[in-house]
Design an enzyme around this catalytic site. Structure first.
Site, PDB file in Angstrom:
ATOM      1  N   SER A  88      12.880 -19.080   9.695  1.00  9.35           N
ATOM      2  CA  SER A  88      12.566 -18.273  11.018  1.00  9.35           C
ATOM      3  C   SER A  88      13.889 -17.581  11.314  1.00  9.35           C
ATOM      4  O   SER A  88      15.193 -18.159  11.066  1.00  9.35           O
ATOM      5  CB  SER A  88      12.158 -19.077  11.850  1.00  9.35           C
TER       6      SER A  88
HETATM    7  N1  SAM Z   1      10.907 -24.491   9.570  1.00 13.79           N
HETATM    8  C1  SAM Z   1      11.317 -23.675   8.443  1.00 13.79           C
HETATM    9  C2  SAM Z   1      12.770 -23.436   8.404  1.00 13.79           C
HETATM   10  O1  SAM Z   1      13.502 -23.839   9.288  1.00 13.79           O
HETATM   11  O2  SAM Z   1      12.987 -22.876   7.332  1.00 13.79           O
HETATM   12  C3  SAM Z   1      10.577 -22.252   8.776  1.00 13.79           C
HETATM   13  C4  SAM Z   1       9.110 -22.520   8.320  1.00 13.79           C
HETATM   14  S1  SAM Z   1       8.281 -21.228   7.276  1.00 13.79           S
HETATM   15  C5  SAM Z   1       8.209 -20.136   8.546  1.00 13.79           C
HETATM   16  C6  SAM Z   1       6.496 -21.899   7.299  1.00 13.79           C
HETATM   17  C7  SAM Z   1       6.488 -23.096   6.361  1.00 13.79           C
HETATM   18  O3  SAM Z   1       5.104 -23.802   6.653  1.00 13.79           O
HETATM   19  C8  SAM Z   1       6.464 -22.657   4.826  1.00 13.79           C
HETATM   20  O4  SAM Z   1       7.509 -23.215   4.140  1.00 13.79           O
HETATM   21  C9  SAM Z   1       5.107 -23.347   4.607  1.00 13.79           C
HETATM   22  O5  SAM Z   1       4.868 -23.571   3.082  1.00 13.79           O
HETATM   23  C10 SAM Z   1       4.837 -24.407   5.385  1.00 13.79           C
HETATM   24  N2  SAM Z   1       3.550 -24.769   5.541  1.00 13.79           N
HETATM   25  C11 SAM Z   1       2.175 -23.802   6.083  1.00 13.79           C
HETATM   26  N3  SAM Z   1       1.324 -24.620   6.014  1.00 13.79           N
HETATM   27  C12 SAM Z   1       1.500 -25.793   6.004  1.00 13.79           C
HETATM   28  C13 SAM Z   1       0.701 -27.161   6.219  1.00 13.79           C
HETATM   29  N4  SAM Z   1      -0.443 -27.202   6.543  1.00 13.79           N
HETATM   30  N5  SAM Z   1       1.595 -28.158   6.037  1.00 13.79           N
HETATM   31  C14 SAM Z   1       2.861 -28.193   5.713  1.00 13.79           C
HETATM   32  N6  SAM Z   1       3.374 -27.027   5.541  1.00 13.79           N
HETATM   33  C15 SAM Z   1       2.899 -25.948   5.632  1.00 13.79           C
END
Ligand code: SAM
Length: 211
Positions: free
Chosen positions: A61
């Site tokens: 992000s």
């Molecule tokens: N917090 C992260 C960072 O610091 O880099 C950025 C997160 S990215 C915007 C969103 C993440 O949520 C992705 O890695 C995606 O695979 C994960 N994601 C989406 N749905 C999910 C779920 N149901 N359970 C766990 N992870 C999930």
């Protein structure tokens, strides 16, 4: 590239300059090297004012969004926090400086593995990574004082509200798959009171209580 200087400028212009005032958040963001969490080819972009690709069609992000979401949790030190969406691990690393214990759940093995290696390298020991569907929360270690969802959800999953402590805080982007509102919910007498912190754009929360 002078990463320390780039980080200082990121804090001054993108974070303080946009009104983030929590000193503990500013200090955590000054101490965590964002350049370690981005892909090899993106190192020179690590401190830019934008999200960046991390593989598996996911993103790390924008720094300001990380700061704003973290500030919303009002962490003082003794808390247990759940992050849904480990991604690069950057947000969890920031949380590790501000709370006692951080559980972070990611749906992609490859991202969880990479984040784990970076935590090892940085000697971050109070973050546990779990692979699974975080839209259901993580009952095993609940209740949590703070929950941060770093993917966009159609609504606030009831499972997450249940796993939040009384007076606990949840910060989550809620909307459609193209744009969301950043909601802060505080649990009072079992119910959530929400405040809208404005528009944002996140990749979708994919799972039972997501998309
Ligand atoms: N917090 C992260 C960072 O610091 O880099 C950025 C997160 S990215 C915007 C969103 C993440 O949520 C992705 O890695 C995606 O695979 C994960 N994601 C989406 N749905 C999910 C779920 N149901 N359970 C766990 N992870 C999930």
């Amino acid at each position: 590239m002078d990463f320390e200087k780039a980080r200082e400028e990121m804090i001054r212009y993108q974070i303080k300059g946009r009104g983030i005032r929590d000193k503990r958040v500013l200090s955590a963001m000054s101490s965590i090297p964002r350049d370690k969490f981005v892909l090899e080819g993106e190192k020179d972009n690590a401190y830019l004012d934008c999200p960046l690709p991390i593989g598996m069609s996911q993103t790390i992000s924008q720094p300001f969004m990380v700061a704003l979401m973290t500030q919303c949790l009002s962490l003082k030190g003794p808390e247990t926090v759940l992050e849904v969406g480990t991604g690069s691990g950057y947000q969890a690393a920031i949380l590790s400086k501000l709370a006692k214990m951080v559980y972070t759940i990611e749906r992609f093995n490859a991202l969880a593995d990479r984040a784990g290696k970076i935590f090892k390298e940085l000697e971050i020991k109070n973050v546990k990574i779990i692979v699974g569907d975080g839209s259901k929360g993580l009952e095993e270690y609940s209740p949590y004082d703070g929950i941060i969802v770093t993917a966009g959800s159609p609504e606030i999953p009831g499972s997450l509200i249940e796993q939040l402590n009384e007076k606990g805080r949840i910060v989550i982007p809620v909307g459609n798959s193209f744009s969301q509102d950043l909601l802060l919910g505080i649990k009072e007498k079992g119910k959530l009171k929400t405040v809208n912190h404005g528009g944002c754009v996140f990749v979708p929360l994919v799972g039972k209580y997501g998309w």
